[in-house]
Every structure is written in C-alpha cells, then in structure tokens.
Scaffold this motif. Structure first.
Motif, short mmCIF file in Angstrom:
data_model
loop_
_atom_site.label_atom_id
_atom_site.label_comp_id
_atom_site.label_asym_id
_atom_site.label_seq_id
_atom_site.Cartn_x
_atom_site.Cartn_y
_atom_site.Cartn_z
N CYS A 1 1.07 -1.21 0.11
CA CYS A 1 0.00 -0.11 0.07
C CYS A 1 0.88 1.29 -0.03
N CYS B 1 1.50 2.39 -3.48
CA CYS B 1 0.34 2.41 -4.28
C CYS B 1 -0.21 4.02 -4.57
N TYR C 1 -3.11 5.20 -2.06
CA TYR C 1 -2.70 5.24 -0.75
C TYR C 1 -2.48 6.73 -0.54
N CYS D 1 -6.82 4.22 1.98
CA CYS D 1 -6.87 3.65 0.37
C CYS D 1 -8.25 4.39 -0.20
N CYS E 1 -4.06 -7.18 -4.40
CA CYS E 1 -5.05 -6.15 -4.71
C CYS E 1 -5.14 -5.85 -6.36
N TYR F 1 -4.07 -2.15 -7.52
CA TYR F 1 -2.74 -1.75 -7.24
C TYR F 1 -2.08 -0.97 -8.42
#
Length: 58
Positions: free
Chosen positions: A5, A8, A11, A22, A42, A45
């Motif tokens: 995360c 990402c 995020y 998120c 995910c 992502y």
C-alpha cells in the motif's frame, strides 16, 4: 503480492482522519479479504509514480 500500500497511487493521506487511507473503490468482499489475508493481491494496485506522465511527455 502485487505491491504494498505504501507505494500505491491510491494510498493517500486524509487530513480529516489524520492517517493514510486507501482511496480505491474496494467492495465489501475485497475489503474483507484485504483485512484478513496478508498475501492479498490487490486488483487495483497502481505504482504511485508521479513522474510517469512527465516521462511520456518527453
């Protein structure tokens, strides 16, 4: 795992809550899997590479 995360693009820091959240639109089942499984990959992502657009323009 596709990525963590922290790297990402979804995020994001939420100033109202004073922590990272998120911003991807996970449905209820995906969120449950994410919270329970340490190896959840995910599907949303995306590498948070803010220079990707600049590289395309060059």
């Amino acid at each position: 795992m596709k990525g963590s995360c922290e790297t990402c693009a979804f995020y994001e820091y939420d100033e109202e809550y004073d922590y990272y959240v998120c911003s991807a639109s996970l449905d209820e089942d995906e969120m449950a899997r994410f919270l329970q499984d340490s190896h959840f990959a995910c599907p949303y992502y995306r590498l948070g590479d803010e220079y990707a657009v600049v590289r395309k323009q060059m």
